[in-house]
Scaffold this active site. Structure first.
Site, mmCIF file in Angstrom:
data_model
loop_
_atom_site.group_PDB
_atom_site.id
_atom_site.type_symbol
_atom_site.label_atom_id
_atom_site.label_comp_id
_atom_site.label_asym_id
_atom_site.label_seq_id
_atom_site.Cartn_x
_atom_site.Cartn_y
_atom_site.Cartn_z
ATOM 1 N N GLU A 140 53.331 32.957 -21.923
ATOM 2 C CA GLU A 140 54.386 32.762 -22.925
ATOM 3 C C GLU A 140 55.782 33.259 -22.557
ATOM 4 O O GLU A 140 56.395 34.012 -23.334
ATOM 5 C CB GLU A 140 53.949 33.389 -24.268
ATOM 6 C CG GLU A 140 52.727 32.724 -24.851
ATOM 7 C CD GLU A 140 52.416 33.171 -26.296
ATOM 8 O OE1 GLU A 140 52.988 34.181 -26.755
ATOM 9 O OE2 GLU A 140 51.605 32.495 -26.953
ATOM 10 N N GLU B 20 45.499 29.091 -26.406
ATOM 11 C CA GLU B 20 45.513 29.961 -27.580
ATOM 12 C C GLU B 20 45.671 29.085 -28.810
ATOM 13 O O GLU B 20 46.494 28.160 -28.819
ATOM 14 C CB GLU B 20 46.678 30.973 -27.550
ATOM 15 C CG GLU B 20 46.562 32.056 -26.504
ATOM 16 C CD GLU B 20 47.619 33.149 -26.699
ATOM 17 O OE1 GLU B 20 48.165 33.280 -27.809
ATOM 18 O OE2 GLU B 20 47.894 33.852 -25.712
#
Ligand SMILES: *[C@@H]1O[C@H](CO)[C@@H](O)[C@H](O)[C@H]1NC(C)=O
Length: 423
Positions: free
Chosen positions: A208, A314
């Site tokens: 991320e 995720e």
């Protein structure tokens, strides 16, 4: 040396290189043809306040909001004792056996750079590496594949507490030394598991990076990604390719942004990771249950048409941000209006915490949410749910989902196989 001899030598060398290059790589998991079904080992080797709120509440110091401040604002021996106990107990071999028994084929294990390097004088407590190695052994014994994910980089690549250090704007990209340290950690990580490629089938060089801030982050991220390809795909320092697949997070950019990224056949052993949540903005928490399912289902065409295997690394069946500390220690939730400038859709009561407080209709919704998403994400290369367990957020916990029936014990066992045809 005679020119003819030189020519002969270089011809032989080229032939060898060609043979090596032509050798198809042989990863121990066929990303793209076999669907990834897995779960993240969240909140273990990288602390997150919302996954283990007790570790933070027990410090009685509101400044302790992430793993960095966990080491900074309390006695070092106390912090070390707490963390050691946590590493010993939060995840054990029994968890890996249960994950395998649930029909999953992957675990994604987040690890922070500080496990390898605190040479910047960071107050992090070290000691995670033996646990990472143990986890790989557990996975090997029960036949699970492991994606190791570098979840935090020096300076923080996103400013989230789960990068190790919470801050208002990421600092990773501001210093060349941060990028160099990240690359050095990645190389150590790759070499640590170079004899375990039957189990550690993929490595994600950075979780991320905050691409939503634009080129300030995206430019160094892409540079680091190309450097990482060499580290992960050529672990031997020779033209011989390895079998570990490099999985790159999309930095919160749409697939169109990555349209030309590392295409085959020039690039081999590459996959992409995208994270799909519907809860981190006002407009998303305001969606109705039906809208959440519809939005989940709508992602199919995008996931199936990318040129690389695209894994949803995720996601969660939870469709509120009610989990305590999810937005940070001491920060409220948009759903119940305790987050700054949030709408307050309703009460969080019965939507997070223990499953015993969940109504039958809420559990039915979680089941639909789980099925709509897994069905859709398997239009791509598969899925890895966040997360295996959480102290008091059963809406996020794969383990709690299994125990309470909104996640099937066999992931192919679906109650709503046609759920996405109705949207
Ligand atoms: C709002 O939700 C948060 C997170 O679940 C919880 O800690 C808090 O007590 C709730 N506040 C109100 C006023 O309901």
């Amino acid at each position: 040396m005679a020119p003819s001899l030189l020519k002969a030598i270089s011809a032989v060398f080229c032939a060898i290189t060609l043979v090596l290059a032509d050798n198809p790589i042989d990863p121990a998991f066929s990303y793209g043809s076999t669907k990834v079904r897995g779960v993240n080992i969240g909140g273990w080797l990288v602390l997150e306040p919302w996954i283990t709120p007790s570790l933070f509440d027990n410090t009685d110091d509101a400044r302790i909001v992430d793993e960095y401040t966990f080491g900074q604002y309390q006695d070092e021996n106390k912090a070390r004792a707490t963390l050691t106990n946590h590493w010993d107990t939060w995840i054990t071999q029994a968890d890996f056996i249960a994950i395998k028994a649930a029909g999953l084929n992957h675990v994604r294990i987040p690890i922070g750079y500080w496990a390898f390097d605190v040479s910047g004088g960071e107050p992090f407590i070290q000691g995670q590496i033996p646990y990472l190695k143990k986890a790989v052994t557990w996975a090997k014994h029960c036949g699970l594949k492991v994606l190791i994910d570098l979840h935090g980089a020096p300076g923080s690549q996103n400013g989230f507490d789960n990068s190790g250090q919470k801050m208002s704007y990421p600092q990773w990209q501001t210093k060349q030394s941060n990028l160099e340290r990240t690359s050095a950690v990645l190389r150590i990580l790759v070499q640590m598991f170079e004899d375990d490629t039957d189990t550690v089938t993929s490595i994600e060089p950075l979780n991320e990076p905050a691409g939503f801030y634009g080129d300030d982050i995206l430019r160094p991220t892409k540079q680091y990604y190309y450097d990482s390809y060499g580290a992960i795909r050529y672990p031997y320092g020779t033209p011989k390719e390895g079998n570990v697949v490099a999985i790159y997070h999309d930095a919160f950019q749409p697939t169109s942004y990555w349209r030309d990224f590392m295409p085959s056949p020039q690039w081999q052993g590459v996959a992409m990771d995208t994270h799909i949540y519907q809860i981190f903005s006002n407009s998303e928490v305001e969606r109705t249950e039906e809208q959440h399912l519809q939005v989940a289902c709508s992602r199919g065409p995008d996931l199936s048409s990318f040129h690389l295997p695209l894994i949803v690394g995720e996601w969660t069946p939870a469709m509120t941000d009610c989990a305590v500390y999810l937005n940070g220690r001491g920060v409220g939730s948009r759903y119940n209006g305790t987050y700054p400038d949030s709408p307050g859709v309703g009460s969080c009561q019965g939507l997070t915490g223990k499953a015993s407080t969940f109504s039958p209709s809420y559990k039915t919704f979680l089941r639909k949410s789980w099925e709509a998403q897994t069905i859709t994400f398997e239009k791509g290369a598969g899925w890895i749910q966040w997360t295996w367990k959480a102290e008091s957020a059963d809406d996020w916990s794969y383990q709690a989902g299994l125990e309470n029936g909104w996640i099937p014990r066999n992931p192919e066992d679906r109650k709503y196989p046609d759920i996405c045809s109705s949207y």
